[in-house]
Design an enzyme around this catalytic site. Structure first.
Site, PDB file in Angstrom:
ATOM      1  N   GLU A  13       3.142  -5.140  -6.457  1.00  0.00           N
ATOM      2  CA  GLU A  13       3.034  -5.916  -5.325  1.00  0.00           C
ATOM      3  C   GLU A  13       3.116  -7.731  -5.475  1.00  0.00           C
ATOM      4  O   GLU A  13       2.230  -8.088  -4.696  1.00  0.00           O
ATOM      5  CB  GLU A  13       1.592  -5.670  -4.600  1.00  0.00           C
TER       6      GLU A  13
ATOM      7  N   GLU B  88       4.416   3.535  -3.592  1.00  0.00           N
ATOM      8  CA  GLU B  88       2.938   3.630  -3.489  1.00  0.00           C
ATOM      9  C   GLU B  88       2.177   4.019  -1.958  1.00  0.00           C
ATOM     10  O   GLU B  88       2.800   3.202  -1.175  1.00  0.00           O
ATOM     11  CB  GLU B  88       2.073   2.621  -4.091  1.00  0.00           C
TER      12      GLU B  88
END
Length: 543
Positions: free
Chosen positions: A172, A252
């Protein structure tokens, strides 16, 4: 019964049941390779699992990984520990310093090994949340970091016999640059890791951002990237799949409390990430909620195990909504296409996907869901009963199929078989349920019997760390800053202590700002308690 009453009941039934929907499963249609659904151990989410006693530890791992028993996951993704806070704690690095190298720390290598022990074919995937501050002298995208990741892969292969299948860059955060990815691909190849595939960005994209533009315009870059993996995409489509025909994953997803709504969330996105966005793998965070319950994102796991002192654990509904796909297929099977109608959306909300083995005309698994539970980041749906008329095309004659069902009250229940006439069958799909209709056999609802009752953290508590291996985390301790490991006390002949081992803050290489070194243990509700410990502050030159 009066005619008026009969007409009222008929209209009521029609208002609750959609008209017949016809579905054709066309085994001759275009298909996409299924890459396997799985789950992610990261953010210290598996910390307390490592401390569980036997036989409960083995039982928990069976529910997650053992084929045809529980979730039967096809893929395990783990954090590459970096001595940095990564959500619910820190995970230990294999290189605290430039001159340090140790592959016995933490619990992710152990977890990979346990998954492989139960399913030698399970796919494996590593990703960093951060790296120690010495890497690149605080510059994440550096030659140091390439070497750091190669060392982690070597540890998996040389010590544990695990050849990783996939590796990411930075969770991320930035994926770097085209040049960095090309260098990454090159150093992987030079070190014998040609089969390790690169996944980026492990975050978010838009079709007009630099990553997608680079994939479109630069063939060398495109050939170096094996998977475009998004987080929490909520069915986001992208030209990387529709125009470039690249592998497109939800790398994810889920992150939802594992009650029935969570089970519904998980079962639904396993289907609809493909139906709506052509994503061929979906990965849950987290694999298991195995940290103290007062830490962030409580309950966001496929099952619960956060009482190693009691051995108590909970097999939650996402285990069984996972099973509806993972017990009835394998990576390398094919999704029959949405364009042919062999996978798609239901008229009354919900979805269906069809999976077939490669070059097979005799087997299929059809997963149908009307699951309503919302995910933490994506909305749910409202469904009704629906009758489906299913026809088979391109299959050898099939006379009978098996059907399994999960709803709020009954998990993974085998229903009476369905008999086909002229390659056709019908069945009714109830609201907020998931079904698998299949020609395959061997599935089961695994059951390890009674689970020990829940109990609070034991007091009085003491630990001399005599039974804890060197380099392991201290029993029941959950580091939140720095890295704490069992070590031999300096200047003694084998006395074990718990020692903070990270020599510096990760700085710009962190995932989030880190607190000063701290580890938690016990129960947040405690009041008026006494702690006794023997502590020593050693000089940096002694560490």
């Amino acid at each position: 019964m009066s005619l008026k009453h009969f007409l009222f009941l008929t209209l009521l039934f029609l208002s609750q049941t959609q008209s017949l929907q016809s579905i054709t499963l066309n085994n001759q249609a275009k298909a996409q390779t299924y890459d396997g659904h799985g789950a992610l151990s990261a953010g210290a989410s598996s910390r307390l699992l490592f401390d569980y006693p036997e036989p409960q530890k083995t039982q928990i791992l069976d529910y997650l990984f053992l084929p045809n028993f529980g979730a039967s996951l096809h893929l395990i993704k783990v954090e590459i520990g970096g001595d940095t806070q990564s959500t619910d704690g820190t995970e230990a690095s294999h290189q605290h310093t430039r001159t340090d190298l140790n592959f016995y720390r933490g619990y992710e290598y152990w977890l990979l090994s346990e998954a492989k022990k139960r399913n030698p074919n399970i796919l494996t995937y590593g990703l960093s949340w951060g790296v120690p501050g010495w890497v690149g002298n605080g510059k994440y995208f550096s030659k140091d970091n390439l070497d750091y990741h190669i060392n982690w892969l070597k540890g998996a292969k040389d010590i544990y016999g695990i050849d990783l299948d996939y590796i990411g860059v930075w969770n991320e955060r930035s994926w770097g640059s085209i040049d960095f990815i090309l260098d990454f691909r090159n150093i992987l190849d030079l070190n014998g890791f040609k089969n390790v595939k690169i996944v980026i960005p492990d975050g978010w994209i838009r079709d007009d951002d630099e990553l997608v533009k680079g994939l479109v315009s630069n063939a060398t870059f495109r050939d170096s990237v094996d998977v475009v993996g998004l987080h929490y995409p909520c069915y986001q489509k992208s030209i990387v799949q529709s125009k470039l025909d690249m592998k497109y994953w939800s790398s994810e997803d889920f992150s939802t409390v594992a009650d029935w709504n969570g089970g519904g969330c998980w079962g639904r996105i396993l289907n609809q990430n493909f139906v709506r966005a052509l994503m061929t793998s979906t990965i849950a965070w987290s694999l298991i909620w195995s940290v103290y319950p007062d830490l962030p994102y409580y309950g966001n796991g496929l099952m619960y195990a956060y009482e190693p002192w009691s051995g108590h654990y909970e097999v939650q509904s996402p285990i069984w909504t996972s099973a509806h796909t993972c017990q009835f297929s394998s990576p390398g099977w094919k999704y029959l296409s949405t364009s042919s109608g062999s996978s798609g959306l239901l008229n009354g909300q919900g979805s269906y996907v069809t999976l077939v083995p490669p070059q097979s005309r005799s087997d299929f698994s059809l997963i149908v869901e009307t699951l309503e539970g919302p995910c933490l980041r994506c909305a749910g749906q409202s469904t009704v009963s629906q009758q489906l008329d299913v026809s088979l095309v391109g299959f050898d004659p099939i006379s009978m199929v098996h059907i399994w069902k999960t709803n709020r009250t009954d998990y993974f229940q085998k229903l009476p078989d369905i008999f086909l006439e002229s390659q056709k069958f019908q069945f009714v799909v109830e609201p907020d349920s998931i079904y698998t209709i299949t020609t395959t056999k061997g599935q089961s609802k695994g059951d390890h019997g009674p689970i020990p009752p829940s109990s609070s953290f034991p007091v009085p508590y003491s630990d001399q760390f005599d039974s804890t291996p060197i380099y392991a985390p201290g029993r029941y301790f959950s580091p939140q800053g720095g890295t704490f490991e069992v070590a031999f006390e300096i200047g003694t002949s084998g006395n074990k202590v718990l020692q903070q081992q990270a020599p510096m803050d990760p700085g710009p290489n962190a995932w989030v700002p880190n607190p000063q070194p701290i580890a938690v243990i016990g129960n947040l509700a405690w009041i008026d308690y006494i702690v006794k410990c023997r502590a020593q502050i050693v000089s940096p030159t002694s560490t």
